[in-house]
Design a protein around this motif. Structure first.
Motif, PDB file in Angstrom:
ATOM      1  N   ARG A  67       0.873  -1.170   0.000  1.00  0.00           N
ATOM      2  CA  ARG A  67       0.000   0.000   0.000  1.00  0.00           C
ATOM      3  C   ARG A  67       0.913   1.224   0.000  1.00  0.00           C
ATOM      4  O   ARG A  67       2.059   1.167   0.475  1.00  0.00           O
ATOM      5  N   VAL A  68       0.421   2.352  -0.483  1.00  0.00           N
ATOM      6  CA  VAL A  68       1.222   3.561  -0.619  1.00  0.00           C
ATOM      7  C   VAL A  68       0.620   4.681   0.225  1.00  0.00           C
ATOM      8  O   VAL A  68      -0.575   4.958   0.144  1.00  0.00           O
ATOM      9  N   LEU A  69       1.472   5.306   1.020  1.00  0.00           N
ATOM     10  CA  LEU A  69       1.103   6.504   1.765  1.00  0.00           C
ATOM     11  C   LEU A  69       1.904   7.649   1.150  1.00  0.00           C
ATOM     12  O   LEU A  69       3.129   7.672   1.241  1.00  0.00           O
ATOM     13  N   ALA A  70       1.203   8.561   0.493  1.00  0.00           N
ATOM     14  CA  ALA A  70       1.866   9.649  -0.229  1.00  0.00           C
ATOM     15  C   ALA A  70       1.853  10.910   0.624  1.00  0.00           C
ATOM     16  O   ALA A  70       1.035  11.800   0.423  1.00  0.00           O
ATOM     17  N   THR A  71       2.781  10.999   1.585  1.00  0.00           N
ATOM     18  CA  THR A  71       2.881  12.213   2.396  1.00  0.00           C
ATOM     19  C   THR A  71       3.651  13.300   1.656  1.00  0.00           C
ATOM     20  O   THR A  71       3.508  14.474   1.974  1.00  0.00           O
ATOM     21  N   CYS A  72       4.429  12.923   0.680  1.00  0.00           N
ATOM     22  CA  CYS A  72       5.153  13.877  -0.165  1.00  0.00           C
ATOM     23  C   CYS A  72       4.144  14.548  -1.109  1.00  0.00           C
ATOM     24  O   CYS A  72       3.410  13.859  -1.821  1.00  0.00           O
ATOM     25  N   PRO A  73       4.099  15.881  -1.123  1.00  0.00           N
ATOM     26  CA  PRO A  73       3.149  16.573  -2.005  1.00  0.00           C
ATOM     27  C   PRO A  73       3.310  16.218  -3.479  1.00  0.00           C
ATOM     28  O   PRO A  73       2.322  16.139  -4.207  1.00  0.00           O
ATOM     29  N   PHE A  74       4.539  15.977  -3.924  1.00  0.00           N
ATOM     30  CA  PHE A  74       4.737  15.621  -5.327  1.00  0.00           C
ATOM     31  C   PHE A  74       4.058  14.284  -5.631  1.00  0.00           C
ATOM     32  O   PHE A  74       3.327  14.165  -6.609  1.00  0.00           O
ATOM     33  N   PHE A  75       4.305  13.263  -4.800  1.00  0.00           N
ATOM     34  CA  PHE A  75       3.694  11.955  -5.031  1.00  0.00           C
ATOM     35  C   PHE A  75       2.179  12.030  -4.929  1.00  0.00           C
ATOM     36  O   PHE A  75       1.470  11.437  -5.745  1.00  0.00           O
ATOM     37  N   ALA A  76       1.663  12.765  -3.951  1.00  0.00           N
ATOM     38  CA  ALA A  76       0.210  12.893  -3.786  1.00  0.00           C
ATOM     39  C   ALA A  76      -0.410  13.516  -5.036  1.00  0.00           C
ATOM     40  O   ALA A  76      -1.425  13.025  -5.554  1.00  0.00           O
ATOM     41  N   GLY A  77       0.200  14.573  -5.542  1.00  0.00           N
ATOM     42  CA  GLY A  77      -0.301  15.229  -6.744  1.00  0.00           C
ATOM     43  C   GLY A  77      -0.181  14.361  -7.972  1.00  0.00           C
ATOM     44  O   GLY A  77      -1.077  14.322  -8.825  1.00  0.00           O
ATOM     45  N   TRP A  78       0.934  13.639  -8.081  1.00  0.00           N
ATOM     46  CA  TRP A  78       1.152  12.777  -9.243  1.00  0.00           C
ATOM     47  C   TRP A  78       0.108  11.673  -9.277  1.00  0.00           C
ATOM     48  O   TRP A  78      -0.478  11.392 -10.324  1.00  0.00           O
ATOM     49  N   ILE A  79      -0.134  11.053  -8.134  1.00  0.00           N
ATOM     50  CA  ILE A  79      -1.140   9.984  -8.071  1.00  0.00           C
ATOM     51  C   ILE A  79      -2.526  10.547  -8.381  1.00  0.00           C
ATOM     52  O   ILE A  79      -3.314   9.911  -9.089  1.00  0.00           O
ATOM     53  N   ALA A  80      -2.828  11.730  -7.901  1.00  0.00           N
ATOM     54  CA  ALA A  80      -4.128  12.346  -8.176  1.00  0.00           C
ATOM     55  C   ALA A  80      -4.341  12.557  -9.676  1.00  0.00           C
ATOM     56  O   ALA A  80      -5.463  12.461 -10.177  1.00  0.00           O
ATOM     57  N   ARG A  81      -3.267  12.823 -10.415  1.00  0.00           N
ATOM     58  CA  ARG A  81      -3.351  13.044 -11.864  1.00  0.00           C
ATOM     59  C   ARG A  81      -3.267  11.753 -12.676  1.00  0.00           C
ATOM     60  O   ARG A  81      -3.434  11.790 -13.902  1.00  0.00           O
ATOM     61  N   HIS A  82      -2.974  10.634 -12.017  1.00  0.00           N
ATOM     62  CA  HIS A  82      -2.828   9.349 -12.707  1.00  0.00           C
ATOM     63  C   HIS A  82      -3.714   8.306 -12.014  1.00  0.00           C
ATOM     64  O   HIS A  82      -3.251   7.547 -11.162  1.00  0.00           O
ATOM     65  N   PRO A  83      -4.983   8.266 -12.397  1.00  0.00           N
ATOM     66  CA  PRO A  83      -5.956   7.404 -11.723  1.00  0.00           C
ATOM     67  C   PRO A  83      -5.581   5.918 -11.673  1.00  0.00           C
ATOM     68  O   PRO A  83      -6.023   5.205 -10.773  1.00  0.00           O
ATOM     69  N   ALA A  84      -4.779   5.447 -12.594  1.00  0.00           N
ATOM     70  CA  ALA A  84      -4.400   4.028 -12.602  1.00  0.00           C
ATOM     71  C   ALA A  84      -3.599   3.633 -11.368  1.00  0.00           C
ATOM     72  O   ALA A  84      -3.451   2.444 -11.073  1.00  0.00           O
ATOM     73  N   TYR A  85      -3.085   4.618 -10.624  1.00  0.00           N
ATOM     74  CA  TYR A  85      -2.283   4.332  -9.427  1.00  0.00           C
ATOM     75  C   TYR A  85      -3.046   4.591  -8.125  1.00  0.00           C
ATOM     76  O   TYR A  85      -2.546   4.293  -7.046  1.00  0.00           O
ATOM     77  N   GLN A  86      -4.256   5.118  -8.214  1.00  0.00           N
ATOM     78  CA  GLN A  86      -4.990   5.476  -7.004  1.00  0.00           C
ATOM     79  C   GLN A  86      -5.393   4.272  -6.163  1.00  0.00           C
ATOM     80  O   GLN A  86      -5.567   4.395  -4.949  1.00  0.00           O
ATOM     81  N   ASP A  87      -5.491   3.104  -6.764  1.00  0.00           N
ATOM     82  CA  ASP A  87      -5.843   1.903  -5.999  1.00  0.00           C
ATOM     83  C   ASP A  87      -4.728   1.482  -5.034  1.00  0.00           C
ATOM     84  O   ASP A  87      -4.964   0.691  -4.121  1.00  0.00           O
ATOM     85  N   LEU A  88      -3.533   2.027  -5.210  1.00  0.00           N
ATOM     86  CA  LEU A  88      -2.419   1.694  -4.321  1.00  0.00           C
ATOM     87  C   LEU A  88      -2.475   2.443  -2.989  1.00  0.00           C
ATOM     88  O   LEU A  88      -1.819   2.052  -2.025  1.00  0.00           O
ATOM     89  N   LEU A  89      -3.254   3.529  -2.940  1.00  0.00           N
ATOM     90  CA  LEU A  89      -3.240   4.382  -1.763  1.00  0.00           C
ATOM     91  C   LEU A  89      -3.730   3.659  -0.511  1.00  0.00           C
ATOM     92  O   LEU A  89      -4.713   2.926  -0.538  1.00  0.00           O
ATOM     93  N   TYR A  90      -3.019   3.899   0.554  1.00  0.00           N
ATOM     94  CA  TYR A  90      -3.341   3.331   1.862  1.00  0.00           C
ATOM     95  C   TYR A  90      -4.658   3.904   2.362  1.00  0.00           C
ATOM     96  O   TYR A  90      -4.881   5.109   2.296  1.00  0.00           O
ATOM     97  N   GLN A  91      -5.505   3.022   2.855  1.00  0.00           N
ATOM     98  CA  GLN A  91      -6.766   3.423   3.474  1.00  0.00           C
ATOM     99  C   GLN A  91      -6.753   2.924   4.918  1.00  0.00           C
ATOM    100  O   GLN A  91      -6.593   1.718   5.151  1.00  0.00           O
TER     101      GLN A  91
END
Length: 102
Positions: free
Chosen positions: A71-95
């Motif tokens: 699972r991915v926790l994107a605390t880095c603003p760059f990674f958070a923004g990049w994932i937000a712009r690339h929906p194919a990676y959003q399923d990796l986000l930690y919940q």
């Protein structure tokens, strides 16, 4: 221009290098457990900006996280923004699975 991205686990970061350059062109620092990888800081020096270094770091790191079933926790603003712009990676986000309420 070829960008080579490699995991450097002993430094807890991914490093990007450009073909023909001896210097590191960018880094993505992380903290990793058996189930989670938290991206905490990404940096691309000004002389390498605008060349897709950050995107190469994010794509490689996230593809490897997926392959390792992390699972991915994107605390880095760059990674958070990049994932937000690339929906194919959003399923990796930690919940969070906690049911605790204040």
């Amino acid at each position: 221009m070829a960008v080579d991205v490699r995991d450097v686990p002993e430094a807890q970061r991914y490093e990007a290098r450009i073909e023909g350059e001896s210097r590191v062109a960018g880094v993505a620092e992380y903290l990793r457990t058996q189930e989670l990888i938290a991206f905490v800081h990404t940096e691309v020096p000004p002389q390498f900006e605008g060349r897709g270094i950050g995107s190469a770091l994010a794509r490689t790191a996230l593809d490897e996280a997926r392959a390792a079933n992390l699972r991915v926790l994107a605390t880095c603003p760059f990674f958070a923004g990049w994932i937000a712009r690339h929906p194919a990676y959003q399923d990796l986000l930690y919940q969070s699975r906690s049911d605790v309420n204040d």
